[in-house]
Scaffold this active site. Structure first.
Site, PDB file in Angstrom:
ATOM      1  N   GLY A  26       0.835  -1.202   0.000  1.00 38.51           N
ATOM      2  CA  GLY A  26       0.000   0.000   0.000  1.00 38.51           C
ATOM      3  C   GLY A  26       0.863   1.243   0.000  1.00 38.51           C
ATOM      4  O   GLY A  26       2.067   1.185   0.294  1.00 38.51           O
ATOM      5  N   GLN A  31       2.861   9.950   1.787  1.00 37.19           N
ATOM      6  CA  GLN A  31       4.178   9.307   1.924  1.00 37.19           C
ATOM      7  C   GLN A  31       5.139   9.737   0.820  1.00 37.19           C
ATOM      8  O   GLN A  31       6.342   9.547   0.951  1.00 37.19           O
ATOM      9  CB  GLN A  31       4.036   7.778   1.902  1.00 37.19           C
ATOM     10  CG  GLN A  31       3.375   7.228   3.161  1.00 37.19           C
ATOM     11  CD  GLN A  31       3.223   5.727   3.091  1.00 37.19           C
ATOM     12  OE1 GLN A  31       2.297   5.227   2.475  1.00 37.19           O
ATOM     13  NE2 GLN A  31       4.130   5.000   3.699  1.00 37.19           N
ATOM     14  N   CYS A  71       5.893  -0.476   7.666  1.00 40.25           N
ATOM     15  CA  CYS A  71       5.570   0.811   7.043  1.00 40.25           C
ATOM     16  C   CYS A  71       6.755   1.269   6.196  1.00 40.25           C
ATOM     17  O   CYS A  71       7.892   1.269   6.683  1.00 40.25           O
ATOM     18  CB  CYS A  71       5.261   1.846   8.127  1.00 40.25           C
ATOM     19  SG  CYS A  71       4.815   3.450   7.446  1.00 40.25           S
ATOM     20  N   LEU A  72       6.476   1.663   4.963  1.00 40.72           N
ATOM     21  CA  LEU A  72       7.557   2.122   4.085  1.00 40.72           C
ATOM     22  C   LEU A  72       8.168   3.428   4.587  1.00 40.72           C
ATOM     23  O   LEU A  72       9.300   3.751   4.232  1.00 40.72           O
ATOM     24  CB  LEU A  72       7.031   2.291   2.655  1.00 40.72           C
ATOM     25  CG  LEU A  72       6.481   1.012   2.000  1.00 40.72           C
ATOM     26  CD1 LEU A  72       5.902   1.320   0.627  1.00 40.72           C
ATOM     27  CD2 LEU A  72       7.555  -0.064   1.906  1.00 40.72           C
ATOM     28  N   HIS A 113      -4.481   1.621   7.870  1.00 43.07           N
ATOM     29  CA  HIS A 113      -3.097   2.111   7.926  1.00 43.07           C
ATOM     30  C   HIS A 113      -2.901   3.269   6.945  1.00 43.07           C
ATOM     31  O   HIS A 113      -2.303   4.294   7.287  1.00 43.07           O
ATOM     32  CB  HIS A 113      -2.166   0.932   7.605  1.00 43.07           C
ATOM     33  CG  HIS A 113      -0.705   1.226   7.574  1.00 43.07           C
ATOM     34  ND1 HIS A 113       0.198   0.689   8.470  1.00 43.07           N
ATOM     35  CD2 HIS A 113       0.047   1.988   6.716  1.00 43.07           C
ATOM     36  CE1 HIS A 113       1.414   1.118   8.179  1.00 43.07           C
ATOM     37  NE2 HIS A 113       1.359   1.910   7.111  1.00 43.07           N
ATOM     38  N   GLU A 114      -3.413   3.101   5.724  1.00 40.25           N
ATOM     39  CA  GLU A 114      -3.207   4.133   4.694  1.00 40.25           C
ATOM     40  C   GLU A 114      -4.036   5.391   4.983  1.00 40.25           C
ATOM     41  O   GLU A 114      -3.562   6.508   4.758  1.00 40.25           O
ATOM     42  CB  GLU A 114      -3.549   3.583   3.300  1.00 40.25           C
ATOM     43  CG  GLU A 114      -2.759   2.355   2.862  1.00 40.25           C
ATOM     44  CD  GLU A 114      -1.264   2.521   2.963  1.00 40.25           C
ATOM     45  OE1 GLU A 114      -0.771   3.657   2.938  1.00 40.25           O
ATOM     46  OE2 GLU A 114      -0.576   1.483   3.092  1.00 40.25           O
ATOM     47  N   HIS A 117      -2.211   7.471   7.315  1.00 44.15           N
ATOM     48  CA  HIS A 117      -1.168   8.284   6.652  1.00 44.15           C
ATOM     49  C   HIS A 117      -1.766   9.583   6.120  1.00 44.15           C
ATOM     50  O   HIS A 117      -1.163  10.650   6.235  1.00 44.15           O
ATOM     51  CB  HIS A 117      -0.539   7.527   5.480  1.00 44.15           C
ATOM     52  CG  HIS A 117       0.594   6.612   5.867  1.00 44.15           C
ATOM     53  ND1 HIS A 117       1.702   7.039   6.560  1.00 44.15           N
ATOM     54  CD2 HIS A 117       0.789   5.292   5.636  1.00 44.15           C
ATOM     55  CE1 HIS A 117       2.531   6.015   6.741  1.00 44.15           C
ATOM     56  NE2 HIS A 117       2.000   4.938   6.194  1.00 44.15           N
TER      57      HIS A 117
HETATM   58  O1  K1U Z   1       1.760   2.357   3.858  1.00 41.29           O
HETATM   59  C1  K1U Z   1       2.831   1.755   3.911  1.00 41.29           C
HETATM   60  O2  K1U Z   1       3.758   2.181   4.593  1.00 41.29           O
HETATM   61  C2  K1U Z   1       2.957   0.460   3.175  1.00 41.29           C
HETATM   62  C3  K1U Z   1       2.861  -0.749   4.085  1.00 41.29           C
HETATM   63  C4  K1U Z   1       1.401  -1.178   4.157  1.00 41.29           C
HETATM   64  C5  K1U Z   1       1.043  -2.098   5.287  1.00 41.29           C
HETATM   65  C6  K1U Z   1       1.720  -3.269   5.530  1.00 41.29           C
HETATM   66  C7  K1U Z   1       1.334  -4.112   6.566  1.00 41.29           C
HETATM   67  C8  K1U Z   1       0.261  -3.776   7.334  1.00 41.29           C
HETATM   68  C9  K1U Z   1      -0.392  -2.602   7.111  1.00 41.29           C
HETATM   69  C10 K1U Z   1      -0.024  -1.771   6.064  1.00 41.29           C
HETATM   70  C11 K1U Z   1       3.716  -1.838   3.473  1.00 41.29           C
HETATM   71  O3  K1U Z   1       3.474  -2.280   2.403  1.00 41.29           O
HETATM   72  S1  K1U Z   1       5.054  -2.409   4.418  1.00 41.29           S
HETATM   73  C12 K1U Z   1       5.743  -3.709   3.402  1.00 41.29           C
HETATM   74  C13 K1U Z   1       4.930  -4.966   3.406  1.00 41.29           C
HETATM   75  O4  K1U Z   1       4.084  -5.151   4.250  1.00 41.29           O
HETATM   76  C14 K1U Z   1       5.155  -5.991   2.370  1.00 41.29           C
HETATM   77  C15 K1U Z   1       6.132  -5.862   1.417  1.00 41.29           C
HETATM   78  C16 K1U Z   1       6.312  -6.846   0.466  1.00 41.29           C
HETATM   79  C17 K1U Z   1       5.522  -7.971   0.455  1.00 41.29           C
HETATM   80  C18 K1U Z   1       4.545  -8.114   1.406  1.00 41.29           C
HETATM   81  C19 K1U Z   1       4.358  -7.132   2.368  1.00 41.29           C
HETATM   82 ZN    ZN Z   2       2.863   3.125   6.308  1.00 44.85          ZN
END
Ligand code: K1U
Ligand code: ZN
Length: 147
Positions: A26, A31, A71-72, A113-114, A117
């Site tokens: 996401g 972000q 979270c990225l 979560h998004e 943000h």
């Molecule tokens: O919004 C963001 O920071 C992105 C975040 C979204 C998220 C992940 C987990 C729970 C709630 C929201 C991410 O994508 S973190 C990376 C991640 O979860 C992932 C990356 C590659 C493959 C599978 C998962």
């Molecule tokens: Zn995040």
């Protein structure tokens, strides 16, 4: 309110590319420092199901679930957050059409979560003060090591 036009459709394309490259499941416009109400998401295995939410609004929430989030914007930090188990969300798609979606499990977690943000909130703010200060110290240490 964000109006759906070509500029927003370009933003959606750029955000999707950034999310797939990261990789993440996401991404919210805030972000990438764009203050528009836009979210992209793709929870599919083969990254073929891009979901776009413009002006998302949660209409109802039900139950609770615990999920270990990442979270990225806070790379390398993962912790369990309690959120609603199922939600009903209303938004516009990239064509500007209104839709309503009932989501549960990871999809519900990711939408919440998004949307946080878009409101300027990061998942670590749900953690205890002690955990938050440990995370801050870890991030500061990482910055020092990179300098
Ligand atoms: O919004 C963001 O920071 C992105 C975040 C979204 C998220 C992940 C987990 C729970 C709630 C929201 C991410 O994508 S973190 C990376 C991640 O979860 C992932 C990356 C590659 C493959 C599978 C998962
Ligand atoms: Zn995040």
């Amino acid at each position: 309110m964000t109006e759906v036009n070509d500029e927003i459709r370009r933003l959606v394309r750029d955000m999707a590319e950034t999310m797939y490259d990261a990789p993440g499941i996401g991404l919210a416009a805030t972000q990438v420092d764009v203050h528009k109400q836009v979210i992209v998401m793709d929870l599919s295995e083969d990254k073929s199901q891009l979901q776009v939410f413009i002006n998302p609004k949660i209409l109802s929430k039900c139950g609770t679930q615990d999920y270990e989030e990442g979270c990225l914007s806070v790379p390398g930090i993962y912790d369990v957050v309690t959120r609603a188990e199922s939600i009903t969300v209303e938004a516009l798609n990239e064509r500007g059409e209104k839709f309503t979606l009932e989501a549960d499990g990871l999809l519900a977690v990711c939408i919440q979560h998004e949307i946080d943000h878009l409101l300027g909130k990061v998942f670590v703010e749900y953690l205890s003060g002690l955990k938050q200060s440990r995370i801050k110290n870890k991030l500061k240490k990482r910055q020092r090591e990179r300098a």
